[in-house]
Design a protein around this motif. Structure first.
Motif, PDB file in Angstrom:
ATOM      1  N   UNK A  78     -84.099   7.906   6.798  1.00 10.44           N
ATOM      2  CA  UNK A  78     -83.971   9.277   6.301  1.00 10.44           C
ATOM      3  C   UNK A  78     -84.351  10.279   7.383  1.00 10.44           C
ATOM      4  N   UNK A  79     -83.365  11.082   7.823  1.00  7.49           N
ATOM      5  CA  UNK A  79     -83.595  12.103   8.846  1.00  7.49           C
ATOM      6  C   UNK A  79     -83.018  13.440   8.376  1.00  7.49           C
ATOM      7  N   UNK A  80     -83.393  13.822   7.141  1.00 11.26           N
ATOM      8  CA  UNK A  80     -82.901  15.070   6.558  1.00 11.26           C
ATOM      9  C   UNK A  80     -84.044  15.803   5.843  1.00 11.26           C
ATOM     10  N   UNK A  81     -85.189  15.860   6.515  1.00 14.76           N
ATOM     11  CA  UNK A  81     -86.383  16.469   5.929  1.00 14.76           C
ATOM     12  C   UNK A  81     -86.243  17.966   5.691  1.00 14.76           C
ATOM     13  N   UNK A  82     -85.305  18.627   6.378  1.00 16.25           N
ATOM     14  CA  UNK A  82     -85.109  20.051   6.144  1.00 16.25           C
ATOM     15  C   UNK A  82     -84.390  20.299   4.818  1.00 16.25           C
ATOM     16  N   UNK A  83     -83.712  19.277   4.302  1.00 16.81           N
ATOM     17  CA  UNK A  83     -83.051  19.389   2.996  1.00 16.81           C
ATOM     18  C   UNK A  83     -84.055  19.176   1.873  1.00 16.81           C
ATOM     19  N   UNK A  84     -84.839  18.119   1.997  1.00 15.00           N
ATOM     20  CA  UNK A  84     -85.906  17.826   1.041  1.00 15.00           C
ATOM     21  C   UNK A  84     -86.789  16.736   1.629  1.00 15.00           C
ATOM     22  N   UNK A  85     -87.973  16.584   1.054  1.00 16.25           N
ATOM     23  CA  UNK A  85     -88.904  15.557   1.518  1.00 16.25           C
ATOM     24  C   UNK A  85     -89.234  14.607   0.371  1.00 16.25           C
ATOM     25  N   UNK A  86     -89.592  13.370   0.676  1.00 16.03           N
ATOM     26  CA  UNK A  86     -90.034  12.465  -0.398  1.00 16.03           C
ATOM     27  C   UNK A  86     -91.362  12.956  -0.958  1.00 16.03           C
ATOM     28  N   UNK A  87     -91.556  12.806  -2.241  1.00 19.20           N
ATOM     29  CA  UNK A  87     -92.792  13.262  -2.864  1.00 19.20           C
ATOM     30  C   UNK A  87     -93.954  12.385  -2.408  1.00 19.20           C
ATOM     31  N   UNK A  88     -95.081  12.999  -2.118  1.00 21.98           N
ATOM     32  CA  UNK A  88     -96.253  12.247  -1.656  1.00 21.98           C
ATOM     33  C   UNK A  88     -96.915  11.545  -2.833  1.00 21.98           C
ATOM     34  N   UNK A  89     -97.701  10.510  -2.530  1.00 19.58           N
ATOM     35  CA  UNK A  89     -98.422   9.783  -3.581  1.00 19.58           C
ATOM     36  C   UNK A  89     -99.371  10.720  -4.324  1.00 19.58           C
ATOM     37  N   UNK A  90    -100.049  11.582  -3.584  1.00 23.52           N
ATOM     38  CA  UNK A  90    -100.989  12.505  -4.213  1.00 23.52           C
ATOM     39  C   UNK A  90    -100.275  13.462  -5.163  1.00 23.52           C
ATOM     40  N   UNK A  91     -99.140  14.000  -4.727  1.00 25.87           N
ATOM     41  CA  UNK A  91     -98.389  14.928  -5.572  1.00 25.87           C
ATOM     42  C   UNK A  91     -97.883  14.233  -6.831  1.00 25.87           C
TER      43      UNK A  91
ATOM     44  N   UNK B 173     -79.356   8.888   7.428  1.00 24.74           N
ATOM     45  CA  UNK B 173     -79.106  10.052   6.585  1.00 24.74           C
ATOM     46  C   UNK B 173     -79.409  11.338   7.347  1.00 24.74           C
ATOM     47  N   UNK B 174     -78.355  12.120   7.640  1.00 23.08           N
ATOM     48  CA  UNK B 174     -78.479  13.456   8.226  1.00 23.08           C
ATOM     49  C   UNK B 174     -77.599  14.371   7.375  1.00 23.08           C
ATOM     50  N   UNK B 175     -77.506  15.652   7.746  1.00 21.55           N
ATOM     51  CA  UNK B 175     -76.659  16.566   6.985  1.00 21.55           C
ATOM     52  C   UNK B 175     -75.762  17.356   7.926  1.00 21.55           C
ATOM     53  N   UNK B 176     -74.879  18.151   7.330  1.00 18.65           N
ATOM     54  CA  UNK B 176     -74.014  19.018   8.133  1.00 18.65           C
ATOM     55  C   UNK B 176     -74.476  20.463   8.044  1.00 18.65           C
ATOM     56  N   UNK B 177     -75.727  20.697   7.648  1.00 20.64           N
ATOM     57  CA  UNK B 177     -76.275  22.043   7.555  1.00 20.64           C
ATOM     58  C   UNK B 177     -77.099  22.194   6.299  1.00 20.64           C
ATOM     59  N   UNK B 178     -77.264  23.419   5.828  1.00 23.31           N
ATOM     60  CA  UNK B 178     -78.056  23.683   4.634  1.00 23.31           C
ATOM     61  C   UNK B 178     -77.497  22.929   3.432  1.00 23.31           C
ATOM     62  N   UNK B 179     -78.389  22.231   2.709  1.00 30.47           N
ATOM     63  CA  UNK B 179     -77.945  21.478   1.526  1.00 30.47           C
ATOM     64  C   UNK B 179     -77.379  22.403   0.455  1.00 30.47           C
ATOM     65  N   UNK B 180     -77.769  23.675   0.482  1.00 25.40           N
ATOM     66  CA  UNK B 180     -77.297  24.626  -0.531  1.00 25.40           C
ATOM     67  C   UNK B 180     -75.900  25.153  -0.248  1.00 25.40           C
ATOM     68  N   UNK B 181     -75.288  24.723   0.871  1.00 22.38           N
ATOM     69  CA  UNK B 181     -73.900  25.109   1.113  1.00 22.38           C
ATOM     70  C   UNK B 181     -73.025  23.864   1.273  1.00 22.38           C
ATOM     71  N   UNK B 182     -73.579  22.685   0.905  1.00 27.22           N
ATOM     72  CA  UNK B 182     -72.801  21.456   1.018  1.00 27.22           C
ATOM     73  C   UNK B 182     -71.597  21.541   0.096  1.00 27.22           C
TER      74      UNK B 182
END
Length: 379
Positions: A3-16, A315-324
């Motif tokens: 997974x190399x798309x952290x700017x789109x979203x991140x996995x939820x942490x165990x604490x969260x 996993x990468x993206x082509x830009x902002x996930x909100x304009x996919x």
């Protein structure tokens, strides 16, 4: 899958996740209810508000929880424009903004406001001289994101804020991409408002927040609503907000270590992948979000590269996930002066706290093969 798309979203942490489950189980009351279950939930929300405010060095009463970063942008911008429209009708922004900002400004145009866009240079940095030219006595609100989601370029908010303040306009910044990664200069940039999001800092989706200075007038899009001091309707997600605060606090405590790790991985990535002449880095080479790479494969379609990487487990993206899904080229690339063909070549790779050296080495090998048209199968 790497997974190399952290700017789109991140996995939820165990604490969260643990926080979300605990609050969902034990504090499920409606925070607007007057019985004990409700007041207990309200207490959880106010504790989360204080946590977020403390991380940002602002007062708790300036933090308003929303359903996401996009809602934080739209709610704050509409509230500021409505509350201060008597002072002028000109709005100023850039062509690099997140769709939630540009769409909100398009709506405000339909309500009688005018929108002017500041030019940016070849790296995506705001042209300060053009900003000065655009600002007028009737300018009521300026919205310039701290960093471009697509390009990764970080703006000089302090210099921008000084110019905006000189002209007496309000200053909003979309800080969703920088929250938890770099310092948000709230006081130094004279920010009247900014937005942040939970799922960019290893919290759950469905929670965000905006800051609105207590000294700033605003008027909600939703008249007579009672939630979040009248900013928005709808029962707040107590568990999501609590998990948001827990994730943000944890991310802030690890920020230095995460940044150090990501920068080390980025150095290796830069020396290897960017040594390929056919792979071009867009945005500013240094003043950018840690671990964010806006890449263009020369004469190759970005979506094709993304799909080929996906087929090989990256996993990468082509830009902002909100304009996919949009067939139009990224506006940020056009703003840099790139042709439509060049703009369509953009892919975005972004690292996070779970990214490993092995992940990057595998990604580098595959990307080099793609750049040289050696379509090898698998990883």
């Amino acid at each position: 899958m790497i997974y190399l798309d952290y700017s789109a979203t991140t996995p939820i942490s165990d604490l969260a996740l643990k926080t979300y489950m605990h609050v969902s189980t034990h504090y499920f009351g409606n925070a607007s209810s007057l019985h004990t279950c409700g007041t207990d939930a309200a207490s959880i929300i106010e504790s989360a508000r204080s946590t977020i405010a403390s991380l940002l060095s602002v007062t708790p009463r300036s933090i308003y929880f929303t359903g996401c970063g996009s809602e934080a942008n739209s709610s704050a911008l509409i509230a500021l424009a409505k509350g201060n429209g008597r002072n002028g009708k000109q709005l100023v922004t850039t062509p690099l903004e997140h769709p939630s900002v540009l769409q909100t400004f398009a709506y405000l145009e339909s309500q009688g406001f005018t929108v002017s866009k500041v030019r940016v240079n070849e790296y995506g940095q705001v042209c300060l001289s053009h900003l000065r030219e655009l600002l007028q006595e009737k300018t009521v609100l300026v919205s310039i994101g701290h960093a471009s989601a697509e390009l990764g370029t970080i703006q000089d908010l302090e210099s921008i804020g000084d110019i905006v303040k000189e002209h007496g306009a309000l200053f909003h910044s979309d800080c969703v991409q920088t929250f938890g990664k770099v310092m948000i200069p709230v006081k130094e940039a004279h920010l009247d408002s900014f937005s942040i999001s939970s799922h960019k800092v290893y919290g759950p989706k469905g929670a965000g927040a905006c800051y609105i200075s207590p000294q700033t007038s605003w008027d909600s899009f939703f008249p007579h609503t009672s939630h979040e001091k009248g900013l928005r309707p709808g029962t707040v997600d107590t568990a999501g907000i609590a998990a948001f605060a827990a994730a943000a606090e944890e991310t802030y405590s690890m920020q230095t270590d995460i940044e150090k790790k990501v920068r080390k991985l980025s150095e290796y990535f830069t020396k290897t992948v960017l040594s390929e002449e056919s792979i071009i880095l867009e945005g500013h080479p240094d003043k950018r979000i840690p671990g964010h790479f806006a890449l263009r494969f020369d004469q190759r379609e970005g979506q094709y590269i993304m799909l080929e990487l996906n087929r090989r487990g990256i996993a990468v993206s082509t830009g902002s996930a909100c304009r996919s899904g949009s067939s139009s080229p990224p506006a940020s690339m056009i703003a840099l002066g790139r042709s439509s063909e060049e703009a369509h070549g953009l892919i975005r790779l972004s690292m996070g706290k779970f990214t490993t050296r092995d992940d990057i080495e595998k990604a580098v090998e595959i990307m080099q093969n793609l750049a040289s048209r050696e379509m090898t199968g698998g990883i």
